[in-house]
Design an enzyme around this catalytic site. Sequence first.
Site, PDB file in Angstrom:
ATOM      1  CG  HIS A   4      -0.532   0.319   2.481  1.00 58.90           C
ATOM      2  ND1 HIS A   4       0.110  -0.585   3.279  1.00 58.90           N
ATOM      3  CD2 HIS A   4      -0.559   1.478   3.188  1.00 58.90           C
ATOM      4  CE1 HIS A   4       0.443  -0.006   4.416  1.00 58.90           C
ATOM      5  NE2 HIS A   4       0.052   1.252   4.391  1.00 58.90           N
TER       6      HIS A   4
ATOM      7  CE  LYS B 111       4.104  -1.910  14.426  1.00 56.89           C
ATOM      8  NZ  LYS B 111       3.083  -1.384  13.508  1.00 56.89           N
TER       9      LYS B 111
ATOM     10  CG  HIS C 143       5.171  -0.979   3.610  1.00 54.55           C
ATOM     11  ND1 HIS C 143       4.348  -1.533   2.674  1.00 54.55           N
ATOM     12  CD2 HIS C 143       4.600  -1.256   4.810  1.00 54.55           C
ATOM     13  CE1 HIS C 143       3.326  -2.118   3.284  1.00 54.55           C
ATOM     14  NE2 HIS C 143       3.459  -1.969   4.579  1.00 54.55           N
TER      15      HIS C 143
ATOM     16  CD  GLU D  17       3.510   1.985  12.379  1.00 51.60           C
ATOM     17  OE1 GLU D  17       2.291   1.979  12.221  1.00 51.60           O
ATOM     18  OE2 GLU D  17       4.216   0.973  12.320  1.00 51.60           O
TER      19      GLU D  17
HETATM   20  C1  BG6 Z   1       1.393  -2.341   7.616  1.00 47.97           C
HETATM   21  C2  BG6 Z   1       2.111  -2.960   8.786  1.00 47.97           C
HETATM   22  O1  BG6 Z   1       1.747  -2.982   6.424  1.00 47.97           O
HETATM   23  O2  BG6 Z   1       1.748  -0.971   7.543  1.00 47.97           O
HETATM   24  C3  BG6 Z   1       1.753  -2.251  10.073  1.00 47.97           C
HETATM   25  O3  BG6 Z   1       1.765  -4.345   8.883  1.00 47.97           O
HETATM   26  C4  BG6 Z   1       2.023  -0.775   9.956  1.00 47.97           C
HETATM   27  O4  BG6 Z   1       2.466  -2.791  11.194  1.00 47.97           O
HETATM   28  C5  BG6 Z   1       1.379  -0.216   8.677  1.00 47.97           C
HETATM   29  O5  BG6 Z   1       1.467  -0.132  11.089  1.00 47.97           O
HETATM   30  C6  BG6 Z   1       1.814   1.207   8.450  1.00 47.97           C
HETATM   31  O6  BG6 Z   1       1.059   1.746   7.413  1.00 47.97           O
HETATM   32  P1  BG6 Z   1       0.735   3.304   7.361  1.00 47.97           P
HETATM   33  O7  BG6 Z   1       0.009   3.481   6.063  1.00 47.97           O
HETATM   34  O8  BG6 Z   1      -0.113   3.598   8.569  1.00 47.97           O
HETATM   35  O9  BG6 Z   1       2.046   4.000   7.423  1.00 47.97           O
END
Ligand code: BG6
Length: 517
Positions: free
Chosen positions: A203, A365, A265, A241
């Site tokens: 994503h 995290k 990602h 995060e």
């Molecule tokens: C997900 C992870 O793919 O991406 C999560 O499994 C993470 O652990 C998340 O929190 C972060 O996505 P975004 O779009 O909130 O940065």
Amino acid sequence: MSVLAQPLPEVNPLQDPLRFERRVPPCTIVIFGASGDLSKRKLLPALYRLFYERRIPPNFAVVGSSRTPMSDDQFRDRMKDSVAKFLEDAPFDEDIWTSFAQSLYYVPGDLNKPSSYDDVRNKLDQIEKDHQTGGNVLFYLSTQPSYYAEAVLALGEHRLNRGNGWRRVIIEKPFGHDLNSARKLNDEIHKVFDESEVYRIDHYLGKETVQNILAFRFGNGIFEPLWNRRYIDHVQITAAESIGVEGRGGYYQEAGALRDMIQNHLSQVMATIAMEPPTVFDADNVRDERAKLLRAVRVTKPEDVPKYAVAGQYGAAKIGGQDVPGFRQEPSVDPKAQTDTYAAVTFFIDNWRWADVPFYIRTGKRMPKRVTDIAIQFQAPPLGLFKQETKSGLREVRPNLLVLRIQPEEGISLRFLSKSPGSGMRVRPVSMDFNYGSSFGERTPTAYETLLLDAMAGDPTLYTRQDMVEASWQIVQPILDVWAHTTFTFPNYPAGTWGPKESDEMLARQGHVWRIP
Ligand code: BG6
């Protein structure tokens, strides 16, 4: 300084190489794992929003399937609550929901039971007639990852991979648990679907600001001459995060930060920053360049892993007067877990553009705040004529820093030195800022809106290809292997801080420091 958006030029939707106006054919989306979190938080809100904006045709349908027994109406009610709750920056409209909900269906089923696939097929046949979907079907695997191969093979056995229209499958992350399992999963999927029908989702590639990196780099002429080892000292990619594992302790304990964020990602973000310009902006050319870049990343030798990779795990702390548990105290987590909730790595890209430029990537995290950005540190001028005023006195520094902010305050800033007013040549850093919100003033589609629409339209540009996934596993695999045989002294950073000191030391060895985003 703010940059104002210029009006958009007229575009002929029939000639749409730049994915400007998606023309989406009628279709049905089948979501396996429909009672799960992803479906509630991301997929259904995204589909509702696309419907609200009339970006999907009226003759479409969604079939949710999971083990929870529910009728169509119960599924609609549940999804209504979720959509109203999780719709980001957008209003919920009762009337539009009512017409959207008419296209929602539910098939209770167990992926292990052959009869479940027959039930899905019967529902699809009915929908094809009632909604005139032309037999086009997009399957979305949002189940537990251990079911991916099994579910795809069963789709093949029940001939659900072929029909009157096209058939495609979206596979959620994680795509494999390591390089071997990713290869095996690819092989299984290819028994049923052709590569052109497989959409592996990451994503991050659908985020507007990640897409904007391509526009920024390849739509402007002024940065390209500087975008290489002659002018760039190093690159820092941060995805911090503030949340913990939020009820996903079981999954996360097995995954860890390196697998959860860097393998997918953040490697893709690095590829977007560092890839060569494609000759044409289309799926094959863009993905060829990303894949080529990932293949050029140096695979760390096992003996070098301690030098180039750092693992961390948060411990309990008090944040803003509140007690926050450590990772080992989270529900479903082993009190002796060796899981990395923080990972930092140094990658080198062995090609002419980037030789010897460190790319530092960190994610964690329970960091002090939620922020994802990329900082490109340019080299200092060849001769330091001016010293910069800093808290620790006058120093020569590398002033030029370009920061691409992915979230939450999306934008771009460029830092440079300016003369401080007054007598003498005192200088200090100032910045030129572009801010998405104030420049465009319109709602940004979520990554899932963009990616679902692309898959329906048959455009895989922002999806990962088999070679990209394998290349990104290849670069993290030695680190995972070494870590699997290491006993860490965890926890090694308190919740609410920027990670373990070993991470600072990793950069210090190259004469660098992590910036505070
Ligand atoms: C997900 C992870 O793919 O991406 C999560 O499994 C993470 O652990 C998340 O929190 C972060 O996505 P975004 O779009 O909130 O940065």
